[in-house]
Design a protein around this motif. Structure first.
Motif, short mmCIF file in Angstrom:
data_model
loop_
_atom_site.label_atom_id
_atom_site.label_comp_id
_atom_site.label_asym_id
_atom_site.label_seq_id
_atom_site.Cartn_x
_atom_site.Cartn_y
_atom_site.Cartn_z
N ARG A 39 40.29 48.53 37.36
CA ARG A 39 40.03 46.94 37.77
C ARG A 39 40.90 46.21 36.94
O ARG A 39 41.75 45.17 37.47
CB ARG A 39 38.78 46.39 37.65
CG ARG A 39 37.88 46.54 38.96
CD ARG A 39 36.34 46.26 38.90
NE ARG A 39 35.78 46.71 39.96
CZ ARG A 39 34.50 46.54 40.17
NH1 ARG A 39 33.85 45.85 39.18
NH2 ARG A 39 33.66 46.88 41.21
N ASP A 40 40.99 46.84 35.57
CA ASP A 40 41.72 46.05 34.55
C ASP A 40 43.16 46.23 34.80
O ASP A 40 43.75 45.06 34.93
CB ASP A 40 41.57 46.75 33.20
CG ASP A 40 40.28 46.14 32.50
OD1 ASP A 40 39.76 45.05 32.89
OD2 ASP A 40 40.01 46.59 31.41
N THR A 41 43.77 47.24 35.36
CA THR A 41 44.95 47.59 35.78
C THR A 41 45.33 46.58 36.97
O THR A 41 46.48 46.08 37.16
CB THR A 41 45.20 48.90 35.98
OG1 THR A 41 45.08 49.64 34.79
CG2 THR A 41 46.75 49.22 36.22
N ASP A 42 44.40 46.74 37.92
CA ASP A 42 44.89 45.91 39.20
C ASP A 42 44.96 44.51 38.72
O ASP A 42 45.66 43.66 39.27
CB ASP A 42 43.44 46.04 40.19
CG ASP A 42 43.80 45.60 41.59
OD1 ASP A 42 44.91 45.79 42.20
OD2 ASP A 42 43.16 44.66 42.13
N ASP A 43 44.00 44.02 37.73
CA ASP A 43 44.07 42.59 37.45
C ASP A 43 45.36 42.23 36.83
O ASP A 43 45.95 41.21 37.19
CB ASP A 43 42.97 42.26 36.36
CG ASP A 43 41.56 42.08 37.03
OD1 ASP A 43 41.41 42.13 38.55
OD2 ASP A 43 40.62 42.23 36.32
N ILE A 44 46.06 43.02 35.99
CA ILE A 44 47.20 42.91 35.57
C ILE A 44 48.46 42.81 36.58
O ILE A 44 49.16 41.86 36.41
CB ILE A 44 47.66 44.20 34.35
CG1 ILE A 44 46.65 43.82 33.59
CG2 ILE A 44 49.01 43.56 33.84
CD1 ILE A 44 46.25 42.43 32.69
N ARG B 128 48.09 41.97 39.57
CA ARG B 128 47.91 40.57 40.27
C ARG B 128 48.45 39.46 39.25
O ARG B 128 48.99 38.52 39.91
CB ARG B 128 46.24 40.33 40.40
CG ARG B 128 45.75 41.28 41.46
CD ARG B 128 44.19 41.06 41.66
NE ARG B 128 43.62 42.12 42.44
CZ ARG B 128 43.01 41.77 43.67
NH1 ARG B 128 43.24 40.65 44.08
NH2 ARG B 128 42.52 42.77 44.31
N ALA B 129 48.22 39.66 37.77
CA ALA B 129 49.06 38.53 37.23
C ALA B 129 50.31 38.56 37.26
O ALA B 129 51.10 37.52 37.19
CB ALA B 129 48.48 38.69 35.61
N HIS C 31 51.16 36.74 40.16
CA HIS C 31 50.91 35.17 39.98
C HIS C 31 51.93 34.81 39.42
O HIS C 31 52.40 33.41 39.55
CB HIS C 31 49.58 35.04 39.23
CG HIS C 31 48.34 34.93 40.22
ND1 HIS C 31 48.12 34.32 41.10
CD2 HIS C 31 47.32 35.99 40.11
CE1 HIS C 31 46.81 34.53 41.93
NE2 HIS C 31 46.49 35.68 41.19
#
Length: 137
Positions: free
Chosen positions: A76-81, A83-84, A87
Motif C-alpha cells: 500500500r505504501d508503494t501504491d500510495d507513492i 498515486r502521489a 497527483h
C-alpha cells in the motif's frame, strides 16, 4: 456458511490487531468470537488477552497474519507513492492549463517547499545508495 469461516479473525487497528478465535461449533449454531490476543505490528509484540495462554497454533497463525499484514502495508505504501506521482502530474497539468492566478498564489509556496523537501530527501537517499553500491564492489 460457518464451514467457510476461518479459525481466527483479526480486527485491524492502527498498529496491529485484536485477535479473536472464531467458534461456530456451539449449541446455538451462532458465530462466537473470543478475543485471545492483541498484536502490535510495529514492534512484533503479541500479548495474550486476559489470563489466556496462547497455543503454538495460535502463535503460528498470528505470526503468519503479521507477516502477511506487513507485506500488505508495504504494498500500500508503494501504491500510495505511485498515486502521489500521478497527483503531481495532474497538478502540473492543472497549474499549466486551468489554474487561475489566485489559485496558483494560494498553493505555489507550499508546493515548492514540499517539492524541495522531497527532492532533497530523494537526492540524499540516492547518493547513499550509490555510495553503498560502490563500497560493495
Amino acid at each position: 456458511m460457518s464451514a467457510d469461516l476461518p479459525d481466527y479473525y483479526f480486527r485491524v487497528r492502527e498498529n496491529g490487531a485484536f485477535v479473536f478465535r472464531v467458534d461456530t461449533e456451539n449449541r446455538q449454531r451462532r458465530i462466537e468470537m473470543d478475543q485471545i490476543a492483541v498484536v502490535n505490528i510495529r514492534n512484533g509484540e503479541i500479548k495474550p488477552h486476559g489470563q489466556r495462554a496462547l497455543s503454538d497454533q495460535d502463535i503460528a497463525e498470528i505470526k503468519s497474519w503479521m507477516e502477511a499484514r506487513a507485506a500488505t502495508l508495504a504494498a500500500r505504501d508503494t501504491d500510495d507513492i505511485h498515486r502521489a506521482i500521478d497527483h503531481l502530474n495532474h497538478t502540473a497539468h492543472w497549474a499549466n492549463s486551468r489554474a487561475t492566478d489566485a489559485q496558483l498564489e494560494d498553493v505555489t509556496d507550499a508546493l515548492l517547499l514540499a517539492m524541495h523537501d522531497l527532492r532533497s530527501v530523494l537526492v540524499r537517499k540516492k547518493a547513499d545508495r550509490l555510495m553503498k553500491d560502490r563500497g560493495a564492489e
